[in-house]
Write an enzyme that holds these catalytic residues in place. Sequence first.
Site, PDB file in Angstrom:
ATOM      1  N   ASP A  95      -3.922  11.946   3.397  1.00  0.00           N
ATOM      2  CA  ASP A  95      -3.166  12.301   4.653  1.00  0.00           C
ATOM      3  C   ASP A  95      -3.248  11.271   5.630  1.00  0.00           C
ATOM      4  O   ASP A  95      -2.763  11.024   6.578  1.00  0.00           O
ATOM      5  CB  ASP A  95      -3.774  13.756   5.150  1.00  0.00           C
ATOM      6  CG  ASP A  95      -3.240  14.523   3.926  1.00  0.00           C
ATOM      7  OD1 ASP A  95      -2.025  14.445   3.425  1.00  0.00           O
ATOM      8  OD2 ASP A  95      -4.057  15.678   3.647  1.00  0.00           O
TER       9      ASP A  95
ATOM     10  N   ALA B 153      -9.751   0.885   9.238  1.00  0.00           N
ATOM     11  CA  ALA B 153      -8.643   1.707   9.617  1.00  0.00           C
ATOM     12  C   ALA B 153      -7.796   1.259  10.546  1.00  0.00           C
ATOM     13  O   ALA B 153      -8.046   0.542  11.405  1.00  0.00           O
ATOM     14  CB  ALA B 153      -9.847   2.928  10.225  1.00  0.00           C
TER      15      ALA B 153
ATOM     16  N   GLY C 103      -2.770   6.354  -0.591  1.00  0.00           N
ATOM     17  CA  GLY C 103      -4.050   7.025  -0.160  1.00  0.00           C
ATOM     18  C   GLY C 103      -3.895   8.378   0.229  1.00  0.00           C
ATOM     19  O   GLY C 103      -2.907   8.883  -0.392  1.00  0.00           O
TER      20      GLY C 103
END
Length: 574
Positions: A187, A163, A185
């Site tokens: 939101d 991430a 990907g």
Amino acid sequence: MDVDLVLLESSLWVGKKRYWAVLTGWHFNWTERDKKNREKMTVSVPVSEVVGVEVSQRSQSEEADREFTVFYVKRTSSRSSNQLLWALGRTQFSCPSRDLRDQWLTQLRMALKTHSPSRPHRLLVFINPFGGKKQGSHIYQSLVAPLFELAGISCHVVVTERANQARDHILKKDLTDFDGVVCVGGDGMFSELLHGVIGRTQQEAGLSEHDPTLTLQSCDLHIGIIPAGSTDCVCFATVGVNDPVTSALHIIVGDSQPLDVCSVHHGSSLVRYSVSLVGYGFYGDVMAESEKHRWMGPLRYDYSGALVYLRNRSYAGIVQYLPADPQLSSPRDKTRCLSRCTVCSKSTDRRLLAQSTNSSSLHGSQFSSDSEGEWVSVEGRFKAVSLTCMSSSCPRSPLGLSPSAHLADGTGDLIIVRDTHPLGFLTFLHRHTTTQDQFDLPFVDVHRVKAVRFSLPLGTEDNEDEDEGTVKDEGLVEDGEALSKSGSQQHLAERVEERGMTNDRSVKKKDLSFGLCCSKTPSVSVWNCDGEILPYPEILCRVHGQLVRLYARGIEDRSAPPFTNCKGRAFLHN
Ligand SMILES: Nc1ncnc2c1ncn2[C@@H]1O[C@H](COP(=O)(O)OP(=O)(O)OP(=O)(O)O)[C@@H](O)[C@H]1O
Ligand SMILES: CCCCCCCCCCCCC/C=C/[C@@H](O)[C@H](CO)NC(=O)CCCCC
Ligand SMILES: [Ca+2]
């Protein structure tokens, strides 16, 4: 007004049919002619929607040497949802001679260059292999990469391994030569790009993101979204459909949709940016609950929504807001922000005017809340308090949290749902899935605003061990670390980690709901900021008009023809 000059015209063949083809600066039209030379149907493609032109791929032959294929945007309807999709149209033309074929190739390619100048040539693409149904890599390789190649776009692809990798890359790496950044990907991935692009732009402009009164520098680097997440709300609300091919085509043609962004602050620090939802109460609790069930995939929201609904909680708070000019628009005016929206265009005009009249430029100037009007205060118990800068429509809620909100008008819609009986709240939620007005309920208020402040009434137990003072001076919180300007970083980082405020969704979260297992009903909820949980209940939000630009054009109006020729006559699109 631009004159639509004819660049090239000739007779061409498509299969066994003869056409008269005309290329002007703005359109490529071909009209069928019957044997008596009578005109039949015309197909018209705007030059801006031509994806590419190729010579025939067939093995070398005299016939193949006279052929060329035009690839272009073709509008279709999805069978299941009747939504407007973009697909790749292709027509192979045959010319009477090779010379003429070369003329067509040259003129079409030249028209693309001169009349569609905002197309990207080089893109930085980030793929989250774990988003949504984990199909990101497959979606990109099978549906998107071939289109980019056809359009002559070169891409540097990064498959993320953690991430915030995409955000950090944009913040720190050399981006010279890139026209835009693209995420494959949901939101959450979009949010990484948003934070990277805004952060980088402010760094380069020497502006502090922490000061909510400062007008931030709008970002030149465009953001593209290939939907491959669970909700894909930003894509749905800016394109009208979650379809990787449609989004890839919007990127290829270089569409540009400005977007309002809300900065969320706590004390003297920026916490996060948001475009779709800053929500306290129901939406915060659903997000906190759903993080425990990520393994369910997109279904986690339905499951958590049901659980949180059954808990039937409400929370005390003080909401203050700075109303937007009611003369310009209203969240209840039943209009919809569509492509070429006049409300958003007027906002663009006002911004340009302000820029040209303010010699020190709009960017970096102070937003003075005093000159911006009076704050209004509402105190009470709330089921939900939500702020959205756009409609936030998504497949679950096709008209969205605020159906009449605008993508780029410089305002957000504040939706206050006061405490009510469970059936009333269910009616409110259910109306998000229909065309019924969710604001036409006695316990719901909606306001178009420029800024919002939320605080807890004196004496509210914050369900935390720390006192507020400890938190006040600490900084931007991301992925379990406090990027603080001052204060006890380690202390806050531990607390954030403890409460699961990390952006790394591969990490198993601790219980964020502080509810089910405890006998005491919590008096404080959490904020859901575009899918991330914020560690502070007391926040200040400010809407920044048109801060970023997406490769999108807003939702196309299906009732209007997509284009007309210079004489104003509507053409049939293939
Ligand atoms: N390689 C990775 N490993 C773990 N987490 C990642 C990785 N790459 C990105 N992420 C994080 O995963 C989070 C969720 O991803 P994403 O938004 O793509 O899908 P989603 O959550 O299923 O969709 P939505 O946000 O639309 O609900 C993002 O916030 C992003 O920061
Ligand atoms: C009886 C039927 C009840 C149905 C209720 C439907 C209400 C749907 C409203 C949907 C609003 C979505 C707003 C978008 C938020 C995104 O930034 C965020 C990140 O992806 N998603 C959620 O917070 C996910 C939030 C999910 C909420 C359910
Ligand atoms: Ca807006």
